[in-house]
Scaffold this active site. Structure first.
Site, short mmCIF file in Angstrom:
data_model
loop_
_atom_site.label_atom_id
_atom_site.label_comp_id
_atom_site.label_asym_id
_atom_site.label_seq_id
_atom_site.Cartn_x
_atom_site.Cartn_y
_atom_site.Cartn_z
N CYS A 139 -0.18 3.91 2.43
CA CYS A 139 0.19 3.88 3.73
C CYS A 139 1.79 3.93 3.83
CB CYS A 139 -0.32 2.42 3.97
SG CYS A 139 -1.77 2.05 3.46
N ASP A 140 2.46 3.30 3.10
CA ASP A 140 3.95 3.13 3.58
C ASP A 140 4.80 3.92 2.79
OD1 ASP A 140 3.42 1.42 5.89
OD2 ASP A 140 2.65 0.01 4.45
N CYS A 181 0.87 -1.22 -0.04
CA CYS A 181 -0.02 -0.08 -0.15
C CYS A 181 0.87 1.20 -0.06
CB CYS A 181 -1.06 0.04 1.09
SG CYS A 181 -1.86 1.45 1.54
P1 FAD Z 1 -9.07 -7.17 7.59
O1 FAD Z 1 -8.33 -6.08 8.30
O2 FAD Z 1 -8.61 -7.87 6.62
O3 FAD Z 1 -9.19 -8.17 8.66
C1 FAD Z 1 -10.03 -9.34 8.55
C2 FAD Z 1 -9.94 -10.13 9.68
O4 FAD Z 1 -11.04 -11.34 9.41
C3 FAD Z 1 -8.97 -10.80 10.54
O5 FAD Z 1 -9.03 -10.48 11.73
C4 FAD Z 1 -9.03 -12.20 10.03
O6 FAD Z 1 -8.13 -12.92 10.91
C5 FAD Z 1 -10.43 -12.64 9.99
N1 FAD Z 1 -10.89 -13.91 9.37
C6 FAD Z 1 -10.79 -14.23 8.09
N2 FAD Z 1 -11.10 -15.30 7.60
C7 FAD Z 1 -11.78 -15.66 8.96
C8 FAD Z 1 -12.25 -16.98 9.25
N3 FAD Z 1 -12.65 -17.89 8.43
N4 FAD Z 1 -12.74 -16.94 10.60
C9 FAD Z 1 -12.32 -16.13 11.51
N5 FAD Z 1 -11.84 -14.93 11.23
C10 FAD Z 1 -11.38 -14.78 9.87
N6 FAD Z 1 -5.46 1.03 5.12
C11 FAD Z 1 -5.59 2.37 5.82
O7 FAD Z 1 -6.55 3.17 5.87
N7 FAD Z 1 -4.45 2.87 6.12
C12 FAD Z 1 -3.18 2.55 6.08
O8 FAD Z 1 -2.11 3.08 6.65
C13 FAD Z 1 -3.23 0.96 5.53
N8 FAD Z 1 -2.01 0.23 5.70
C14 FAD Z 1 -1.89 -0.91 5.46
C15 FAD Z 1 -0.77 -1.57 5.23
C16 FAD Z 1 -0.83 -3.04 4.87
C17 FAD Z 1 0.51 -3.72 4.90
C18 FAD Z 1 -2.04 -3.61 4.25
C19 FAD Z 1 -2.10 -4.93 4.11
C20 FAD Z 1 -3.14 -2.78 4.47
C21 FAD Z 1 -3.32 -1.49 4.92
N9 FAD Z 1 -4.36 -0.70 4.73
C22 FAD Z 1 -4.48 0.72 5.17
C23 FAD Z 1 -5.66 -1.44 4.30
C24 FAD Z 1 -6.56 -1.99 5.79
O9 FAD Z 1 -5.52 -2.54 6.38
C25 FAD Z 1 -7.59 -2.68 5.12
O10 FAD Z 1 -8.45 -1.93 4.36
C26 FAD Z 1 -8.52 -3.03 6.23
O11 FAD Z 1 -7.75 -3.66 7.41
C27 FAD Z 1 -9.83 -3.85 5.91
O12 FAD Z 1 -10.31 -4.14 7.16
P2 FAD Z 1 -11.41 -5.46 7.26
O13 FAD Z 1 -11.69 -5.51 8.64
O14 FAD Z 1 -12.28 -5.24 5.95
O15 FAD Z 1 -10.43 -6.65 7.20
#
Ligand code: FAD
Length: 318
Positions: free
Chosen positions: A145-146, A142
């Site tokens: 982000c970084d 991203c």
């Molecule tokens: P996720 O954060 O992906 O969480 C998914 C959750 O579901 C996890 O806890 C996982 O364990 C759980 N899960 C999955 N399958 C199962 C299952 N079968 N049973 C139980 N649990 C399960 N966004 C920003 O806005 N700012 C930033 O600076 C930024 N930096 C980033 C840096 C990196 C390296 C990455 C990879 C992403 C970054 N992002 C950033 C994007 C951001 O992290 C995501 O948009 C956000 O985390 C998505 O949130 P979410 O809750 O949809 O899913």
């Protein structure tokens, strides 16, 4: 505690412990809806892998991903959310009308009237040696982000689609040099994006190149790219870069939805205001969002899903 969980019928189960899941939990808890949240393999979600988040509103000086997600969790727990770190391995939809069942990795079966799928997405990686240990230490997914941490440095973007073009444009304003490494003979990005990239002086494009080696011990030092045409005059290159940004796609974590929940051709859950094709099943965050994929948009849709659950329960249980 686990016996209680096993015997109960929940109003709502949240699958996922990222920004979407925890935001949904805060709203459900405050509405006194009986719920439980399962975090799965990555408690805290994707943000855990990033050192500093600078674009989440409310934190003037930024915040570490870990701290931010710990606060999400603590806030939901303050209002009574039960958080467990199990993974959900299967969902049995409509075991009887409007009642669903999840199966956990410890084989426990739990029943629920509604379900919020907040399972996020996982970035696609190159799957080559040395990659895993340098994620967050020179390998990122991203640029928004970084990228900031590589001001004035040389970096590379891997990929040829719109995301790769966007990342290159963004980084070109911060970094000294951006190498754009594309496996194909041309970019897949839209024409407008392609033109924008081509017009930037400090972006240099290498077509037909594939990353075959990642070099570095504690942090990334270089990548070695192989020219994949048969033309012997074409060269392989060693790029001495401090960071690479992978833009080679995302994989939504939607396997447990198959085949019942409608997915698009990339595997993202199809929703309308977080509502899926099955009554009582809602989805929030990256698993249903191929476009924005940010912490703030995930949290926003987590809120929406909880409000939709509240409306749904009122309608079906009165
Ligand atoms: P996720 O954060 O992906 O969480 C998914 C959750 O579901 C996890 O806890 C996982 O364990 C759980 N899960 C999955 N399958 C199962 C299952 N079968 N049973 C139980 N649990 C399960 N966004 C920003 O806005 N700012 C930033 O600076 C930024 N930096 C980033 C840096 C990196 C390296 C990455 C990879 C992403 C970054 N992002 C950033 C994007 C951001 O992290 C995501 O948009 C956000 O985390 C998505 O949130 P979410 O809750 O949809 O899913």
């Amino acid at each position: 505690m686990l016996t209680y969980v096993k015997k109960s019928i929940f109003d709502c189960i949240i699958i996922g412990g990222g920004p979407a899941g925890y935001t949904a939990a805060i709203y459900l808890a405050r509405a006194e809806i009986k719920h439980i949240l399962f975090t799965g393999f990555q408690p805290g979600g994707q943000l855990i892998s990033t050192n500093k988040i600078e674009n989440y509103p409310g934190f003037t000086n930024g915040i570490s991903g870990y701290k931010l997600m710990e606060s999400f969790k603590a806030q939901s727990e303050r209002f009574g959310t039960m958080v467990k770190d199990n993974s959900v391995v299967k969902i049995n939809f409509n075991i009887i009308k409007n009642l669903h069942e999840i199966i956990l990795d410890n084989s426990f079966k739990i029943k629920t009237k509604a379900l919020i799928l907040a399972t996020g997405a996982s970035p696609r990686y190159l799957n080559i040696e040395n990659e895993n240990k340098l994620i967050g230490k020179g390998i990122y997914t991203c640029a928004n982000c970084d990228g900031f941490f590589f001001k004035g440095k040389k970096v590379a973007v891997i990929g040829g689609g719109d995301k790769a073009a966007e990342e290159s444009i963004y980084l070109s304003n911060i970094c000294k040099k951006v190498y754009l490494i594309i496996r194909d003979k041309k970019m897949k990005a839209s024409k407008i994006m392609q033109q924008k990239v081509l017009n930037i002086k400090n972006v240099e494009i290498f077509y037909y190149h594939k990353v075959i080696q990642i070099i570095g011990e504690k942090k990334l030092q270089a990548i070695y790219c192989k020219n994949i045409t048969n033309n012997k005059n074409n060269k392989n290159y060693l790029f001495k870069v401090e960071a690479i940004f992978l833009a080679i796609g995302q994989i939504p974590n939607s396997l447990i939805c198959k085949p019942n929940i409608k997915l698009d051709k990339y595997g993202y859950i199809i929703t309308k205001s977080t509502i899926t094709n099955i009554p009582g099943i809602f989805a929030a965050g990256d698993v249903q969002d191929s476009r924005y994929r940010q912490a703030i948009t995930s949290a926003g849709s987590g809120c929406m899903s909880a409000i939709e659950v509240e409306k749904y329960l009122l309608k079906t249980t009165k």
